[in-house]
Every structure is written in C-alpha cells, then in structure tokens.
Design an enzyme around this catalytic site. Structure first.
Site, PDB file in Angstrom:
ATOM      1  N   ASP A  89       1.289  -1.196   0.335  1.00 19.79           N
ATOM      2  CA  ASP A  89       0.083   0.231   0.213  1.00 19.79           C
ATOM      3  C   ASP A  89       0.806   0.950  -0.167  1.00 19.79           C
ATOM      4  OD1 ASP A  89      -2.705  -1.145  -0.250  1.00 19.79           O
ATOM      5  OD2 ASP A  89      -2.238  -1.547   2.200  1.00 19.79           O
ATOM      6  N   TYR A  97       6.935  -9.630   6.999  1.00 22.41           N
ATOM      7  CA  TYR A  97       6.472  -7.879   7.518  1.00 22.41           C
ATOM      8  C   TYR A  97       6.343  -7.967   8.716  1.00 22.41           C
ATOM      9  CZ  TYR A  97       3.323  -7.794   3.148  1.00 22.41           C
ATOM     10  OH  TYR A  97       3.447  -7.185   2.462  1.00 22.41           O
TER      11      TYR A  97
END
Lengths: 254, 254
Positions: free
Chosen positions: B53, B111
């Site tokens: 994003d 992540y």
C-alpha cells in the site's frame, strides 16, 4: 527578571536550509522560534548551539531563549511538539542561569559522519549517509583520523567565510567504526571551524584511497593551506551527535 | 524464447502510492517499469511479489519480466540504479525459469511493523515507524501475537476489496522484539490477505492496552467478523522484510 530556558531538540535536516534564519529559506531556527512565539505569545530571540549547514542533521541540539511566560519546563516540549513538524522534536527543557548561552557555554561537540560504502545505494539511507561506492581502506582511514587528534591549527580544513579569532582547536577523539557497509566517523572537539568536520572527513577519505598519505596530514595542518587537504564532503552524511555542558543543562544531554 | 528475469529491489515507500500502477499517482511499479523500458528499449510487463500500500516500505522485493534483450544480469542492477530515484534500488538480478512468477512462486513473506513507543516523536523515524506514545504492555503483546500463529481463517483481519478464493492462511511465526523505545512485530506467513498484517497489528495493540484480551483473539478469528478485531494501523510502520523462493531466485533473498 525573565527566565532563561534551554531546550533539547533533535532534527532531520533534509528539509531545512540549516539552523540559522535566512531571508527566503526555511530553517530550523525559524521553525522553532515561530512555534515558541505562538506558545509564549511574545517575541523570542533563539540562540542555537551552532550553525548546521543545509541538509546536516542533529541527534542532539541545544537552544536557549529568555521569556516572561510562566510555562513549566516539563510542559514546554509537549506544547512545542504539538506545533512543530515531524522532522523536528523537542524532548526536554530546563531553566538555566542568566548567563547561559547555547553556543558559548558548550564545552565540546561530537559530530558523526556516516558513509555508505557499498556497491549499491540504500533507499533507507537516502539523504542520511554519503554513498561512496569505491572500497575504503579502513586501516588507512584509522591511521589518518589519528593525525587530527590533539591541539592544532585547523586552518587547512575550514572554509573561509566566518570570522574567528583563532583557528586553533583541540580534537579529543576521531574514531572509525565499520558496521556492515556503514562507516561512521565520530569526531569530538572543543569547537569546529566552518566546514571543518566535512573537510577532515574529505581528507581522511583521500588518505584511505591513496590520494594522499596518512602521514601527510600533519604537514597539511602545519601548512594551513586548504588546497592541500581533501574535499569538503556532502552535508547529508553529517550528524551533530553529542554536546556537553556544565551544570543542570548538561544533564539534559547525558 | 524471451528470457525471464527476476530482480531484487528495495524501496522506501513514502513518496509512492504503493507498488501497483495507478492512473494518476506515482507508484513503484511504474517507476521501475519506465526505467527498464529505457534500458531494454522494449515494452515491459513487470510482475511484483505483492501489492504494498501507499507508504509501505520494502527491504526486500522481487519483480520479474520477460525480455528479448541480451543485457547480462550482473549489469542490470547498475543500469537500473543509474535511472531510478534514490528511494528505490535494484541490488541483484538473475534469469529464472519461464514459469517463474514473483507473486505465485513466493513461498513465504515476512512483514515487520515498527512502533515508536515513546513520549516523544523521533524525527529520524518520521514516515518510518508508527508513533504510539501510550505505553504498550509487552507481556500482553507477546501473548496476543501467539494466537495468530498456525493455520486459521483470517477473514476477521482483512479489509474487503480483493477477490480471494480462500481466506485461510498459515502464520509461521509472529514475534515481538523491544529495542529501546522501538517495538518490532515480525510476522511470517504463506500469504497475506489485503491489510491482514496491519489489522493483526492493530488487534495485538488493542490486546496490549486492554481494549481486548489476548484470549479473545482465537474467538475473533473464528467469528470471521472484522468489527471484532482491532483497527488497521497506519501503513508507514510496515516493511516487507523477507521473501522466500525455491531455486536460484531464492539465493538472491538469502
């Protein structure tokens, strides 16, 4: 009597044309002064612990100002941070003697210059380290930095443009640290001439790559000739990393 | 037969509207594709290992494309870096089998979400960590992350908007590490649903501050109800930190 207040700041210098107020450029000094004037509702004269050039960063910075306001020192950083942009932060404040002056009362300063010595750039170090892809010889770098330690005339490694009475300074230490592909050069002195830190770094890089010999550095200092030393390296690798004061304000920077 | 080439990238996401090409916004995919087309002098279809994003960073990223060009793989990163902006870098490239696909061939991803848990902002972490000034309880945080480990239906911690066949994924580990005032949450899974990493982090933060109990998390996952989990935390604390592939391309990400 107006109180004299010292504040501890840190800032990322990328977006600023250095510390000192300029006519048409955004500076750290003006940004902090404007925020203080909003909080204190009076004009503020803000003295910083040194000029940092455009793009130079400060992990520690001290500034002082006099005020009629009764704002408690422990509230001031929070009030300031509510107004300051995200790349400048105030983390402490204390009342200091009337004769305290951030630049004149400063005993020592440490600057750290960060070099990314790698074949590839690192996007996370953009504007934060000097990207130098040719391999640097650490042994030669260590020999070279030692030559600056001690009390010398540093005229050969400053840029002209500022008026100083004497160009003699004392360098207490100048260390080389390699951590992965980052080389950090930490230098501490009782004062730095204009561009002195960056010219010393340029000179030790030249010694590292063989453009001059580490042994030449003492002679270069003796000559006082700026043309014999290495280049002034770019500002974005430079950080003011530690400052020393006596008394209560000293405790803010421990 | 056109060669299939995989490249290793890393990028600071701050200036980009995410990876994937959009009509009127600057994206990482478009920036890399444009640079490749200049080098290869042919249209390029570039496949990335996942959508990140806007504002999300990647310390490791894999993208692949097919080309008629004979450019050697070891030259490609240097050619690319000469054209790419300083916040995107290519550090490796290799030829891969024709059926290699950066997203479909990816075995696992890790992540890392970085939280600055301190009373004061840090100018050097602006856009790089989520500033969360209220103290987080590490013991509760550690209890909470454990509840996500294993094979579960993760529908309760995803945002709708993408079409996926199944919302079942396997989380291999979810670790909490505190280093000074930085808390790093590292989570590894065989795949991530849209906003899953950020919704899991929002949920463990809620567990840490007592807005829900660590023990509630299993029930929340079972419910499949997004409203029961914590909020989606901001993108700028999120980094893609590791990716795993089989074969030669796997060696690029060791």
């Amino acid at each position: 009597m107006r109180r004299n207040i010292a504040i501890r700041l840190s800032y990322l210098g990328t977006a600023y044309h250095g510390w000192q107020i300029q006519k048409s450029e955004i500076t750290v000094q003006e940004t902090v002064k404007t925020a203080l004037e909003k909080i204190l509702k009076e004009p503020v004269v803000l003295t910083g612990c040194g000029r940092t050039d455009a793009g130079v960063h400060a992990e520690m910075y001290c500034a002082d100002f006099k005020t009629n306001s009764a704002i408690p020192c422990d509230r001031l950083p929070f009030a300031l941070n509510a107004l300051l942009p995200g790349d400048i932060v105030a983390t402490d404040a204390c009342e200091v003697p009337q004769d305290f002056n951030s630049i004149l009362s400063c005993r020592k300063k440490e600057y750290t210059y960060r070099i990314l010595n790698s074949s590839f750039r690192n996007p996370f170090l953009k504007d934060r380290a000097y990207f130098y892809p040719s391999p640097l010889d650490i042994t030669r770098l260590k020999k070279a930095v030692e030559k600056f330690v001690g009390t010398h005339d540093f005229a050969a490694v400053r840029s002209v443009g500022s008026n100083v009475k004497s160009t003699v300074r004392t360098v207490y230490y100048f260390d080389v640290e390699k951590n992965g592909d980052i080389i950090s050069l930490r230098v501490c002195a009782n004062g730095f001439l204009y561009n002195m830190a960056r010219a010393m770094v340029g000179t030790v890089i030249y010694a590292s790559i063989g453009k001059l010999e580490p042994e030449d550095i003492s002679k270069i200092l003796e000559s006082g000739d700026r043309c014999l030393a290495g280049p002034t390296v770019p500002p974005h690798g430079l950080y003011l990393t530690k400052i020393w004061y006596d008394g209560a304000v000293g405790n803010m920077f421990k």
